[in-house]
Enzyme design. Structure first.
Site, PDB file in Angstrom:
ATOM      1  CB  SER A 100      -0.912   0.012   1.229  1.00 28.97           C
ATOM      2  OG  SER A 100      -1.680  -1.164   1.275  1.00 28.97           O
TER       3      SER A 100
HETATM    4  N1  SAH Z   1      -0.235  -4.888   3.984  1.00 29.74           N
HETATM    5  C1  SAH Z   1       0.252  -5.440   2.736  1.00 29.74           C
HETATM    6  C2  SAH Z   1      -0.860  -5.440   1.719  1.00 29.74           C
HETATM    7  C3  SAH Z   1      -0.725  -6.515   0.729  1.00 29.74           C
HETATM    8  S1  SAH Z   1      -2.038  -6.582  -0.428  1.00 29.74           S
HETATM    9  C4  SAH Z   1       1.427  -4.643   2.243  1.00 29.74           C
HETATM   10  O1  SAH Z   1       1.424  -3.417   2.416  1.00 29.74           O
HETATM   11  O2  SAH Z   1       2.324  -5.213   1.655  1.00 29.74           O
HETATM   12  C5  SAH Z   1      -3.247  -7.555   0.429  1.00 29.74           C
HETATM   13  C6  SAH Z   1      -2.858  -8.978   0.752  1.00 29.74           C
HETATM   14  O3  SAH Z   1      -4.005  -9.628   1.300  1.00 29.74           O
HETATM   15  C7  SAH Z   1      -2.441  -9.803  -0.443  1.00 29.74           C
HETATM   16  O4  SAH Z   1      -1.138 -10.269  -0.248  1.00 29.74           O
HETATM   17  C8  SAH Z   1      -3.464 -10.951  -0.498  1.00 29.74           C
HETATM   18  O5  SAH Z   1      -2.916 -12.170  -0.895  1.00 29.74           O
HETATM   19  C9  SAH Z   1      -3.938 -10.990   0.949  1.00 29.74           C
HETATM   20  N2  SAH Z   1      -5.244 -11.602   1.186  1.00 29.74           N
HETATM   21  C10 SAH Z   1      -6.384 -11.499   0.473  1.00 29.74           C
HETATM   22  N3  SAH Z   1      -7.379 -12.211   1.057  1.00 29.74           N
HETATM   23  C11 SAH Z   1      -6.859 -12.774   2.182  1.00 29.74           C
HETATM   24  C12 SAH Z   1      -7.374 -13.625   3.216  1.00 29.74           C
HETATM   25  N4  SAH Z   1      -8.624 -14.040   3.225  1.00 29.74           N
HETATM   26  N5  SAH Z   1      -6.529 -14.000   4.215  1.00 29.74           N
HETATM   27  C13 SAH Z   1      -5.237 -13.597   4.228  1.00 29.74           C
HETATM   28  N6  SAH Z   1      -4.695 -12.794   3.276  1.00 29.74           N
HETATM   29  C14 SAH Z   1      -5.494 -12.391   2.274  1.00 29.74           C
END
Ligand code: SAH
Length: 217
Positions: free
Chosen positions: A61
């Protein structure tokens, strides 16, 4: 490339100047090296004012959104925190610096494994990661509930009750809710009576939360 200078500039121009006031959040963002959490090819852009790809069609993000969500959790250092969506692990590292213990779930194994390495290299050992790559697995971490703070870093079609159920009294949940292309950040506080209070915040754009109370894969 002087990452420390870039980081200080990021914090001043994108975080402080846009109204983030929590000193602990600001200090943590000055300390945590965001560039180690992105792919090497993007390291030079790690402190730019935008989200970046982290592989597997997912993104890290934008720094301001990370700061805002973290500030909304109002962490003091004693909390047990749940994060859904470890991704790169950058948000996780901030949480680990600002709270007592962090439980973070990710559904894409290679991302979780890379995040683990980054967190270990910073000696952030108060983080437990869980890989939820089974399509049927529920969102959340029931065995460790309740949590003082829950942060969801993927966009949901609605607030998953499975997560409000795992929130302690007095606890806070921060989650983007909306369509697959645009969401509103919601802050949900569970009061001492167990009732939920909703505070809407900014519009944002996250990759989808996948799962039973999220979107279909
Ligand atoms: N906070 C992270 C955001 C990554 S994007 C950063 O700044 O790097 C969001 C992430 O949520 C992705 O990696 C995706 O695989 C994960 N995601 C989506 N649905 C999910 C779920 N049900 N449980 C765990 N992770 C999930």
């Amino acid at each position: 490339m002087n990452f420390e200078i870039m980081r200080r500039k990021m914090v001043q121009d994108q975080i402080v100047s846009r109204g983030i006031r929590d000193r602990r959040v600001i200090d943590a963002m000055l300390r945590i090296p965001r560039h180690i959490f992105v792919q090497e090819a993007f390291a030079a852009q790690a402190y730019n004012d935008k989200a970046l790809p982290i592989g597997e069609k997912q993104t890290i993000s934008q720094p301001y959104v990370v700061a805002l969500m973290t500030e909304k959790l109002a962490l003091t250092g004693t909390e047990k925190v749940l994060e859904i969506g470890t991704g790169s692990g950058y948000q996780t590292a901030l949480l680990a610096t600002l709270a007592d213990r962090v439980f973070s779930a990710e559904r894409i194994r290679p991302l979780a494994l890379r995040a683990r390495k980054c967190l270990d290299s910073l000696k952030l050992f108060n983080v437990q990661l869980r890989i939820n790559d089974n399509e049927g697995s529920p969102i959340g971490w029931e065995e460790e509930a309740p949590f003082d703070a829950v942060i969801v870093t993927a966009g949901a079609p609605e607030v998953p009750t499975i997560l409000t159920d795992q929130l302690a009294k007095g606890g806070r949940l921060v989650i983007p809710v909306g369509t697959d292309s645009e969401q509103q950040l919601l802050i949900i506080v569970k009061d001492e009576a167990g009732d939920l209070l909703y505070e809407p915040s900014v519009m944002c754009r996250f990759v989808p939360l996948i799962g039973r109370q999220g979107w279909q894969a």
